[in-house]
Design a protein around this motif. Sequence first.
Motif, mmCIF file in Angstrom:
data_model
loop_
_atom_site.group_PDB
_atom_site.id
_atom_site.type_symbol
_atom_site.label_atom_id
_atom_site.label_comp_id
_atom_site.label_asym_id
_atom_site.label_seq_id
_atom_site.Cartn_x
_atom_site.Cartn_y
_atom_site.Cartn_z
ATOM 1 N N CYS A 101 0.836 -1.210 0.000
ATOM 2 C CA CYS A 101 0.000 0.000 0.000
ATOM 3 C C CYS A 101 0.865 1.252 0.000
ATOM 4 N N HIS A 102 1.923 1.232 0.805
ATOM 5 C CA HIS A 102 2.830 2.388 0.870
ATOM 6 C C HIS A 102 3.437 2.654 -0.510
ATOM 7 N N TYR A 103 3.885 1.606 -1.161
ATOM 8 C CA TYR A 103 4.474 1.758 -2.488
ATOM 9 C C TYR A 103 3.456 2.282 -3.496
ATOM 10 N N LEU A 104 2.269 1.702 -3.484
ATOM 11 C CA LEU A 104 1.247 2.108 -4.455
ATOM 12 C C LEU A 104 0.797 3.554 -4.257
ATOM 13 N N THR A 105 0.774 4.028 -3.022
ATOM 14 C CA THR A 105 0.317 5.404 -2.777
ATOM 15 C C THR A 105 1.427 6.433 -2.955
ATOM 16 N N LYS A 106 2.655 6.058 -2.665
ATOM 17 C CA LYS A 106 3.747 7.025 -2.729
ATOM 18 C C LYS A 106 4.433 7.088 -4.084
ATOM 19 N N CYS A 107 4.242 6.062 -4.888
ATOM 20 C CA CYS A 107 4.819 6.084 -6.228
ATOM 21 C C CYS A 107 4.099 7.170 -7.013
#
Length: 169
Positions: free
Chosen positions: A108-114
């Motif tokens: 989730c962190h990767y998907l939102t911060k990318c």
Amino acid sequence: MSDTSGKPGSKGVIEKPPNKLARIVPKEGGKLLSELMHDVDTAVKKLEGAYQQHLEADMNELSTLFNALKEDKTEENSQKLFRLSHNMKGQAGTFGFPLITEVGQSLCHYLTKCEGAKKLKTELVELHVNALRVIYREQITGGGDTVSQQVVAALRETVGNELDRLSKT
């Protein structure tokens, strides 16, 4: 506090909202904390069987959504994958799968911060999806073993490094 006169230095009127909770919750009596915790444990145990079926459906959907993202890196596909992984991470810990929560959190962190779906590395998303598949297939409950913890740490580190790299470009 509201000022009734509008003049500096004047005393205001304190308004107390009604205590609606007092009408519902008795001041005395009721169940002891230990009884309430027993009730909660019983309710969770009743839901565990249903959760296994739900988790199986989520895993199938995870594969479908990941394949859609691989074929077409759009915001819509990224958001669908985010919503599912977000739901999975939120539910898993309650039913004894904290590793799903941890891997889901990293994804989730990767998907939102990318910075947009086009910049997503599908290889990094796939590492998360594969980790979730292994946890499910092997029914790894609790904190897992040393290798499981190393995988989670590596995923987090890789996400951090990738997001750092993207922020510098």
